[in-house]
Design a protein around this motif. Structure first.
Motif, PDB file in Angstrom:
ATOM      1  N   ASP A  61     -60.594   4.502  37.324  1.00 39.97           N
ATOM      2  CA  ASP A  61     -61.046   4.117  35.980  1.00 39.97           C
ATOM      3  C   ASP A  61     -60.631   5.127  34.915  1.00 39.97           C
ATOM      4  N   GLU A  62     -60.756   6.405  35.249  1.00 35.99           N
ATOM      5  CA  GLU A  62     -60.476   7.459  34.281  1.00 35.99           C
ATOM      6  C   GLU A  62     -59.069   7.324  33.678  1.00 35.99           C
ATOM      7  N   THR A  63     -58.082   7.089  34.537  1.00 33.50           N
ATOM      8  CA  THR A  63     -56.687   6.968  34.087  1.00 33.50           C
ATOM      9  C   THR A  63     -56.533   5.749  33.176  1.00 33.50           C
ATOM     10  N   VAL A  64     -57.120   4.637  33.619  1.00 31.32           N
ATOM     11  CA  VAL A  64     -56.981   3.391  32.877  1.00 31.32           C
ATOM     12  C   VAL A  64     -57.708   3.485  31.533  1.00 31.32           C
ATOM     13  N   LEU A  65     -58.888   4.120  31.564  1.00 25.62           N
ATOM     14  CA  LEU A  65     -59.672   4.212  30.328  1.00 25.62           C
ATOM     15  C   LEU A  65     -58.972   5.085  29.289  1.00 25.62           C
ATOM     16  N   ASP A  66     -58.257   6.106  29.740  1.00 29.40           N
ATOM     17  CA  ASP A  66     -57.465   6.931  28.824  1.00 29.40           C
ATOM     18  C   ASP A  66     -56.485   6.069  28.041  1.00 29.40           C
ATOM     19  N   ILE A  67     -55.812   5.184  28.760  1.00 34.08           N
ATOM     20  CA  ILE A  67     -54.820   4.298  28.141  1.00 34.08           C
ATOM     21  C   ILE A  67     -55.497   3.420  27.096  1.00 34.08           C
ATOM     22  N   VAL A  68     -56.641   2.854  27.474  1.00 34.67           N
ATOM     23  CA  VAL A  68     -57.325   1.900  26.596  1.00 34.67           C
ATOM     24  C   VAL A  68     -57.880   2.594  25.353  1.00 34.67           C
ATOM     25  N   VAL A  69     -58.495   3.751  25.558  1.00 31.86           N
ATOM     26  CA  VAL A  69     -59.071   4.476  24.423  1.00 31.86           C
ATOM     27  C   VAL A  69     -57.974   4.804  23.403  1.00 31.86           C
ATOM     28  N   ASN A  70     -56.827   5.281  23.892  1.00 33.33           N
ATOM     29  CA  ASN A  70     -55.718   5.606  22.988  1.00 33.33           C
ATOM     30  C   ASN A  70     -55.251   4.394  22.211  1.00 33.33           C
ATOM     31  N   ARG A  71     -55.173   3.272  22.897  1.00 36.56           N
ATOM     32  CA  ARG A  71     -54.650   2.071  22.239  1.00 36.56           C
ATOM     33  C   ARG A  71     -55.639   1.538  21.204  1.00 36.56           C
ATOM     34  N   LEU A  72     -56.929   1.545  21.577  1.00 35.99           N
ATOM     35  CA  LEU A  72     -57.945   0.998  20.662  1.00 35.99           C
ATOM     36  C   LEU A  72     -58.063   1.814  19.383  1.00 35.99           C
ATOM     37  N   ASP A  73     -57.668   3.087  19.469  1.00 34.59           N
ATOM     38  CA  ASP A  73     -57.753   3.959  18.305  1.00 34.59           C
ATOM     39  C   ASP A  73     -56.671   3.687  17.278  1.00 34.59           C
ATOM     40  N   GLN A  74     -55.647   2.943  17.650  1.00 36.25           N
ATOM     41  CA  GLN A  74     -54.565   2.681  16.700  1.00 36.25           C
ATOM     42  C   GLN A  74     -54.975   1.601  15.692  1.00 36.25           C
ATOM     43  N   ASP A  75     -54.488   1.774  14.464  1.00 39.01           N
ATOM     44  CA  ASP A  75     -54.944   0.930  13.359  1.00 39.01           C
ATOM     45  C   ASP A  75     -54.747  -0.566  13.589  1.00 39.01           C
ATOM     46  N   ASP A  76     -53.643  -0.923  14.272  1.00 34.14           N
ATOM     47  CA  ASP A  76     -53.359  -2.357  14.390  1.00 34.14           C
ATOM     48  C   ASP A  76     -54.398  -3.105  15.220  1.00 34.14           C
ATOM     49  N   CYS A  77     -55.253  -2.383  15.943  1.00 30.57           N
ATOM     50  CA  CYS A  77     -56.284  -3.049  16.742  1.00 30.57           C
ATOM     51  C   CYS A  77     -57.481  -3.483  15.894  1.00 30.57           C
ATOM     52  N   GLU A  78     -57.459  -3.121  14.620  1.00 30.27           N
ATOM     53  CA  GLU A  78     -58.585  -3.491  13.762  1.00 30.27           C
ATOM     54  C   GLU A  78     -58.705  -4.995  13.583  1.00 30.27           C
ATOM     55  N   THR A  79     -57.567  -5.678  13.605  1.00 28.28           N
ATOM     56  CA  THR A  79     -57.602  -7.144  13.413  1.00 28.28           C
ATOM     57  C   THR A  79     -57.938  -7.889  14.698  1.00 28.28           C
ATOM     58  N   GLY A  80     -57.926  -7.187  15.806  1.00 24.58           N
ATOM     59  CA  GLY A  80     -58.204  -7.835  17.089  1.00 24.58           C
ATOM     60  C   GLY A  80     -57.274  -7.296  18.144  1.00 24.58           C
ATOM     61  N   PHE A  81     -57.425  -7.788  19.366  1.00 20.57           N
ATOM     62  CA  PHE A  81     -56.527  -7.364  20.448  1.00 20.57           C
ATOM     63  C   PHE A  81     -56.650  -8.344  21.589  1.00 20.57           C
ATOM     64  N   LEU A  82     -55.714  -8.216  22.467  1.00 21.61           N
ATOM     65  CA  LEU A  82     -55.691  -9.044  23.652  1.00 21.61           C
ATOM     66  C   LEU A  82     -55.432  -8.125  24.841  1.00 21.61           C
ATOM     67  N   PHE A  83     -56.412  -8.012  25.708  1.00 22.05           N
ATOM     68  CA  PHE A  83     -56.259  -7.170  26.893  1.00 22.05           C
ATOM     69  C   PHE A  83     -55.868  -8.028  28.079  1.00 22.05           C
ATOM     70  N   ASP A  84     -54.927  -7.526  28.851  1.00 25.24           N
ATOM     71  CA  ASP A  84     -54.474  -8.254  30.034  1.00 25.24           C
ATOM     72  C   ASP A  84     -54.490  -7.282  31.204  1.00 25.24           C
ATOM     73  N   GLY A  85     -55.321  -7.592  32.194  1.00 26.42           N
ATOM     74  CA  GLY A  85     -55.448  -6.682  33.340  1.00 26.42           C
ATOM     75  C   GLY A  85     -56.518  -5.620  33.135  1.00 26.42           C
ATOM     76  N   PHE A  86     -57.261  -5.729  32.090  1.00 24.70           N
ATOM     77  CA  PHE A  86     -58.362  -4.808  31.798  1.00 24.70           C
ATOM     78  C   PHE A  86     -59.463  -5.573  31.072  1.00 24.70           C
ATOM     79  N   PRO A  87     -60.734  -5.380  31.387  1.00 22.75           N
ATOM     80  CA  PRO A  87     -61.294  -4.560  32.459  1.00 22.75           C
ATOM     81  C   PRO A  87     -61.164  -5.215  33.829  1.00 22.75           C
ATOM     82  N   ARG A  88     -61.002  -4.385  34.847  1.00 21.82           N
ATOM     83  CA  ARG A  88     -60.860  -4.882  36.209  1.00 21.82           C
ATOM     84  C   ARG A  88     -62.027  -4.480  37.096  1.00 21.82           C
TER      85      ARG A  88
END
Ligand code: ATP
Ligand code: MG
Length: 186
Positions: A61-88
């Motif tokens: 989980d730790e490795t995967v969550l690092d990826i997700v936290v970094n991505r969610l912090d980017q501005d373009d995620c403010e309008t929404g997002f689509l996760f594929d393969g997460f959460p598992r």
């Protein structure tokens, strides 16, 4: 809109999520793709992840969550997002809720692609990635049943799940997905 794509390995999450992300103009994050890129790049975390992936196990989980936290912090995620393969795992789902909750946001729709086991196995064997051998596929399916199916129940409790038949041609499946997305609106 904040969407999570779920479904067993080989269900076609990558294909459909890429398409839906474009259609809705929201960022698409595939944790599997990011992990495979890291493996290719040969970084330390990539080499660690490769051992799990090639054994059909979930990456910690730790490795995967690092990826997700970094991505969610980017501005373009403010309008929404689509996760594929997460959460598992349920614990990944709980962390996602917490991260979104801090921003007063929440998952709005969970699209579950459902497909028969025989069809899955034949698709994966055709695809032939290094984690697509018969033995590894069996392990991945087992991990899916044990760890990822409970995530679908978790979202069912909040009535967020739309189950889509993942068999047929990609255009047909995409049309079914669009119906489900339009129902939720926005
Ligand atoms: P598809 O439906 O697109 O064919 P898939 O299940 O074959 O999906 P990916 O989602 O790309 O493939 O995942 C590949 C591997 O990466 C998994 O078997 C697992 O080892 C690792 N992985 C990806 N996402 C996660 C996650 N959220 N938690 C733990 N491990 C993950
Ligand atoms: Mg994928």
């Amino acid at each position: 809109m904040r969407i999570v794509f779920m479904g067993p390995p080989g269900a076609g999450k990558g294909t459909q999520a890429t398409r839906l992300g474009r259609d809705l103009a929201i960022p698409h994050l595939s944790t599997g793709e990011v992990l495979r890129d890291a493996c290719q790049a040969g970084t330390k975390s990539g080499r660690e992840a490769a051992a799990y992936i090639d054994a059909g196990k979930l990456v910690p989980d730790e490795t995967v969550l690092d990826i997700v936290v970094n991505r969610l912090d980017q501005d373009d995620c403010e309008t929404g997002f689509l996760f594929d393969g997460f959460p598992r795992t349920v614990s990944q789902a709980e962390v996602l809720d917490r991260l979104l909750g801090e921003k007063n946001l929440a998952v709005e729709l969970v699209l579950e692609l459902s497909i028969g086991t025989d069809e899955l196995i034949s698709r994966l064997l055709q695809r032939g990635r290094s984690d697509d051998t018969e033995e590894v596929i069996r392990e991945r399916l087992q991990q899916y049943d044990a760890l990822t199916k409970p995530v679908i129940s978790y979202y069912h409790q909040r009535d967020l799940v739309e189950t889509i038949c993942g068999e047929g041609n990609p255009d047909e499946i995409f049309a079914r997905i669009k119906v489900a997305v339009d129902k939720v609106g926005k």
